[in-house]
Write a protein that holds these residues in place. Structure first.
Motif, PDB file in Angstrom:
ATOM      1  N   GLU A 532       0.837  -1.206   0.000  1.00 43.23           N
ATOM      2  CA  GLU A 532       0.000   0.000   0.000  1.00 43.23           C
ATOM      3  C   GLU A 532       0.870   1.254   0.000  1.00 43.23           C
ATOM      4  O   GLU A 532       0.514   2.265  -0.603  1.00 43.23           O
ATOM      5  CB  GLU A 532      -0.918  -0.012   1.232  1.00 43.23           C
ATOM      6  N   CYS A 662     -13.705   4.703  -1.604  1.00 41.09           N
ATOM      7  CA  CYS A 662     -12.887   4.323  -0.451  1.00 41.09           C
ATOM      8  C   CYS A 662     -13.764   4.125   0.776  1.00 41.09           C
ATOM      9  O   CYS A 662     -14.355   5.083   1.298  1.00 41.09           O
ATOM     10  CB  CYS A 662     -11.824   5.390  -0.180  1.00 41.09           C
ATOM     11  N   TYR A 664     -12.800   3.324   3.736  1.00 36.44           N
ATOM     12  CA  TYR A 664     -12.161   3.975   4.890  1.00 36.44           C
ATOM     13  C   TYR A 664     -12.594   5.434   4.992  1.00 36.44           C
ATOM     14  O   TYR A 664     -13.042   5.904   6.036  1.00 36.44           O
ATOM     15  CB  TYR A 664     -10.635   3.917   4.753  1.00 36.44           C
ATOM     16  N   CYS A 681      -6.916   4.561   6.667  1.00 34.44           N
ATOM     17  CA  CYS A 681      -6.390   3.287   6.162  1.00 34.44           C
ATOM     18  C   CYS A 681      -5.040   2.957   6.781  1.00 34.44           C
ATOM     19  O   CYS A 681      -4.622   1.793   6.801  1.00 34.44           O
ATOM     20  CB  CYS A 681      -6.276   3.320   4.643  1.00 34.44           C
ATOM     21  N   ILE A 698     -10.702  -5.409   3.400  1.00 34.87           N
ATOM     22  CA  ILE A 698     -10.566  -4.258   2.496  1.00 34.87           C
ATOM     23  C   ILE A 698      -9.150  -3.700   2.616  1.00 34.87           C
ATOM     24  O   ILE A 698      -8.672  -3.433   3.717  1.00 34.87           O
ATOM     25  CB  ILE A 698     -11.563  -3.133   2.847  1.00 34.87           C
ATOM     26  N   LYS A 699      -8.506  -3.523   1.469  1.00 28.14           N
ATOM     27  CA  LYS A 699      -7.158  -2.978   1.470  1.00 28.14           C
ATOM     28  C   LYS A 699      -7.060  -1.866   0.444  1.00 28.14           C
ATOM     29  O   LYS A 699      -7.611  -1.973  -0.656  1.00 28.14           O
ATOM     30  CB  LYS A 699      -6.131  -4.074   1.167  1.00 28.14           C
ATOM     31  N   ALA A 700      -6.366  -0.790   0.794  1.00 29.72           N
ATOM     32  CA  ALA A 700      -6.184   0.341  -0.119  1.00 29.72           C
ATOM     33  C   ALA A 700      -4.849   0.208  -0.839  1.00 29.72           C
ATOM     34  O   ALA A 700      -3.911  -0.402  -0.338  1.00 29.72           O
ATOM     35  CB  ALA A 700      -6.230   1.653   0.661  1.00 29.72           C
ATOM     36  N   CYS A 704      -5.182   5.121  -3.171  1.00 36.53           N
ATOM     37  CA  CYS A 704      -6.365   5.103  -2.297  1.00 36.53           C
ATOM     38  C   CYS A 704      -7.530   4.291  -2.857  1.00 36.53           C
ATOM     39  O   CYS A 704      -8.638   4.357  -2.326  1.00 36.53           O
ATOM     40  CB  CYS A 704      -6.847   6.515  -1.978  1.00 36.53           C
ATOM     41  N   ARG A 705      -7.313   3.547  -3.930  1.00 35.99           N
ATOM     42  CA  ARG A 705      -8.372   2.673  -4.421  1.00 35.99           C
ATOM     43  C   ARG A 705      -8.462   1.454  -3.522  1.00 35.99           C
ATOM     44  O   ARG A 705      -7.461   0.956  -3.035  1.00 35.99           O
ATOM     45  CB  ARG A 705      -8.098   2.279  -5.879  1.00 35.99           C
ATOM     46  N   ASN A 706      -9.669   0.976  -3.313  1.00 31.41           N
ATOM     47  CA  ASN A 706      -9.898  -0.144  -2.409  1.00 31.41           C
ATOM     48  C   ASN A 706     -10.098  -1.445  -3.170  1.00 31.41           C
ATOM     49  O   ASN A 706     -10.729  -1.470  -4.229  1.00 31.41           O
ATOM     50  CB  ASN A 706     -11.155   0.098  -1.562  1.00 31.41           C
TER      51      ASN A 706
END
Length: 792
Positions: A532, A662, A664, A681, A698-700, A704-706
């Motif tokens: 990330e 996002c 987050y 995040c 969920i990971k960015a 910043c796209r998830n």
């Protein structure tokens, strides 16, 4: 396209109906684009070619295509056929267009996530046509990059089988604890796109075409949207009423999507996920058998209403039709509903939405059923009448012209000619697609006698011949396309594993374990880093170099204009390999870092050997096949590929949604973008808990796209043996949030499988001990037949 299209939940039309559609539209001067917009599996290529041989002679104005290999097939069969790149091709930057120029695609339908400023940059840097979505259902995930339906329900969005998982209810889990969002359940369900206020801006940017998402919508929706956007395009004043009519036809709430960039606080309302129509007011009072509402909108008997609670802790929605209505003072109305409607369930303060309108339906239906309102094309008609010569009528439109004559010469009339009657007969075109306001009538001085029956016959013949001339298309010959042959030969290589890690801490813990186990370390070809935070790459490369292990760094899944910083950083870092996840990044490295060794990822959607061969020709050393493929489809593709340089993922948490939205920022901050979200995040672990009891991580990424990763790990040890037998020797094991010791244990287990020290069933039994939700074989061993959903 019959049999192959992204409308998997509808009934296909026949080729006979398609021909009728094309001819009808062409008569009216309307183009027909045929959507062939899904990925094509290896064993479907023959059928696809067979159907193309039926389609191409019909003269469609364009084919909308997702699959790169299919584009090559179509151009081989019909070099003259216009092709448009579907939004499922995930084109979001000008570099991707440049890379695919050799495919001779005339138009690119951009990803819905491109903003006005990004569209401007793309248009300024290409001579290709650009098409942009402006209205309709908005997918939260990037088209062509959503594997949620596949990973949750075994139904691929890339195959027209979307299960609309983004419209499901989810609970938000933050740091292993459920967050009480009260009435916010639809956490990834965006409002509908409405870009009507941006039409002038899009025109100024030089956008060539506007697209409306209208799958499974009614004719009334089409009529309403087409009418409103026609006004906007023609600069005639569209009104508030036009937008309200579109909302009543269908709406989950309107929002301009990403046209003005990200706005994580408004894109997703999160309190509902389906059609609500137009919000018109609130409940003021509930009486014994009626409801009093306040509204600025005039209502009528038969209108459909939805009453929705505003109590965030007790959600309730009730719908009914107005049976009677009384106007009160101050824009208040007393509403009487169906007898079985539970009036007392409604409370003061409920929001009121209009979901239907008989008067609107009647008006919209007229626009496509009333003959007087149907489109008419203006044609030119000239009549030449001279005594002693045949009566001659010429009709023309655009560059098409026909002339017809009477069988016999004209004689002198005994009475005066009535020109009005002649004009009336020439303009009697109401049963045709044409109209003529001012026919030209040339009559000799010694007035000829023109029989009304003869004139009528000439007009009908002229219209018939003009129609036939319009429909006649001089196309080139449809050629045959050569299918890829089986390619059984390959050079046997030692099998290697490519682990993918997502955190620096995983690498820091894994390297000592590998150093102390040289047999396992020797089975690692290189380690892929997919972090990330780009700041961790430099230290990671140093750790790998000191350990004598080669490195690879993954690009982001999406590349937009002016997002080249990430790629420039990778170029400077100079890892041993770069894992390329989008077409634009591939072009960037070809132009700026030709020395880098490039490998292609699953997100390039390789599902057949023609697509694979095309991407190999662009400089990729290996390719990871699409996650849409099951075992048989994957093996068939490899067998038909000249090169066997595939990397097969045999253990992972499948990436499901990949989205600009996002989670987050939307639910752990008040920020609209990364500029003001406070970067939650970096501080929290977030999961989405679905109604089946699974928690999806969920990971960015660095932009910043998830990505939502499926809760259930997919493992396919039996696939490893199958692949080895046909020349595939590179296998990926992906980590997500596991500790280094768990990752090492997974690597050790698969190494034992490669050395025949463990059986596939023993591998699954052992790996299942690490997983909260056990193991799944995912899509690998499901049977996929494209037409199944349509028959069920």
């Amino acid at each position: 396209m019959p049999e192959f299209n992204a409308r998997g939940r509808t009934t296909d039309h026949s080729f006979e109906q398609l021909e009728e559609i094309i001819q009808l539209c062409h008569l009216y001067g309307v183009k027909v684009h045929v959507a062939f917009n899904i990925v094509i599996f290896q064993d479907e290529l023959a059928r696809a070619i067979e159907l193309l041989q039926k389609l191409l002679p019909l003269g469609p104005d364009a084919l909308i295509v997702q699959d790169l290999g299919l584009v090559r097939v179509i151009k081989e069969m019909a070099p003259w056929q216009e092709i448009h790149a579907s939004t499922q091709m995930t084109i979001t930057n000008e570099l991707a267009i440049e890379l695919t120029k050799d495919l001779q695609i005339e138009r690119y339908v951009l990803g819905r996530e491109n903003s006005l400023s990004e569209i401007k940059t793309i248009k300024e840097n290409t001579d290709k046509e650009i098409e942009v979505f402006v209205h309709g259902a908005l997918c939260v995930a990037y088209s062509g990059q959503c594997f949620t339906s596949e990973s949750i329900g075994g139904r691929s969005a890339n195959r027209g089988q979307c299960a609309q998982s983004c419209r499901f209810e989810y609970d938000l889990i933050v740091d292993d604890k459920k967050v009480d969002l009260i009435d916010q359940k639809y956490l990834v369900s965006p409002q509908d796109l409405c870009g009507i206020n941006e039409i002038e801006s899009l025109k100024e940017l030089g956008v060539d075409s506007l697209k409306v998402e209208g799958r499974l919508k009614s004719p009334n929706f089409v009529a309403s949207v087409a009418s409103s956007y026609r006004k906007a395009i023609d600069k005639s004043k569209f009104t508030k009423e036009d937008i309200e009519q579109m909302a009543i036809s269908y709406s989950r709430g309107f929002f301009p999507g990403w046209l003005h960039g990200v706005n994580h606080q408004e894109l997703v309302d999160s309190t509902f996920g389906s059609n609500r129509g137009l919000k018109i007011g609130q409940v003021q009072e509930v009486r014994k058998s009626s409801i009093v509402i306040a509204s600025d909108k005039d209502l009528s008997n038969g209108d459909g209403l939805l009453f929705a609670s505003t109590n965030r802790e007790k959600k309730l929605e009730l719908g009914s039709m107005i049976y009677d209505i009384k106007s009160l003072k101050n824009r208040r109305f007393e509403i009487f509903l169906a007898k079985d409607f539970k009036t007392q369930s409604v409370q003061a303060g409920f929001n009121v939405y209009q979901t239907s309108s008989p008067s609107l339906t009647k008006e919209l239906t007229k626009s496509f059923n009333d003959r007087e309102k149907l489109l008419r094309r203006e044609i030119s008609i000239s009549l030449d009448a001279k005594v002693g010569e045949k009566l001659q009528l010429t009709a023309s439109i655009d560059k098409q012209e026909v002339t017809v004559q009477s069988e016999s010469e004209l004689e002198v009339a005994k009475n005066d000619i009535n020109l009005d009657n002649i004009r009336k007969e020439l303009c009697a075109l109401s049963s045709t697609p044409f109209k003529c306001q001012t026919p030209i009538i040339n009559i000799s001085e010694n007035s000829p006698f023109i029989a009304n029956k003869v004139l009528k016959n000439l007009r009908q013949r002229a219209v018939k011949e003009l129609s036939e001339k319009i429909l006649k298309h001089d196309l080139g010959e449809v050629l045959s396309a050569k299918l890829p042959d089986l390619s059984e030969s390959f050079n046997q290589r030692e099998s290697k594993i490519r682990p993918l890690l997502r955190e620096l801490s995983q690498l820091e813990g894994l390297i000592p374990l590998l150093n102390s186990n040289p047999n396992i370390k020797n089975k690692i070809e290189f380690i892929i880093l997919d972090y990330e935070f780009g700041k961790d790459y430099k230290e990671s490369l140093e750790l790998l170099k000191s350990a004598g292990i080669e490195s690879a760094i993954a690009t982001n899944r999406i590349l937009k204009p002016n997002e080249y910083h990430h790629l420039k950083v990778l170029t400077r870092l100079a890892p041993d390999y770069v894992l390329v996840r989008n077409l634009g990044a591939l072009q960037f490295f070809k132009e700026n870092a030709s020395n880098l060794k490039l490998i292609g990822d699953f997100s390039l959607n390789v599902t057949n050997s023609i697509t694979a061969d095309y991407l190999y020709s662009k400089g990729l050393m290996t390719l990871t096949p699409s996650y849409d493929l099951n075992r048989d489809q994957l093996l068939s593709m490899v067998k038909h590929s000249q090169r066997k340089d595939f990397e097969v993922t045999i253990h992972q948490y499948m990436p499901s949604f990949h989205m600009e939205h996002c989670v987050y920022a939307a639910f752990l901050s008040n920020g609209k973008s990364f500029k003001d979200c406070g970067k939650p995040c970096e501080k929290h672990k977030v999961e989405l808990h679905d109604s089946f009891g699974n928690k999806h991580f969920i990971k960015a990424d660095s932009e910043c796209r998830n990505t939502m990763y499926n809760a259930v790990a997919i493992s396919a040890p039996t696939l490893l043996k199958d692949c080895l037998e046909i020349g595939v020797s590179r296998f990926r094991i992906e980590a997500l949030h596991e500790e280094s010791s768990v990752i090492f244990d997974k690597l050790k287990t698969f190494c034992k499988l490669l050395e025949n020290e463990l059986s596939p069933s023993e591998v699954n039994l052992h790996l299942g001990l690490h997983e909260n939700y056990g193991l799944s074989q995912g899509q690998i061993f499901k049977e996929d037949t494209y037409v199944d959903r349509k028959k069920s």
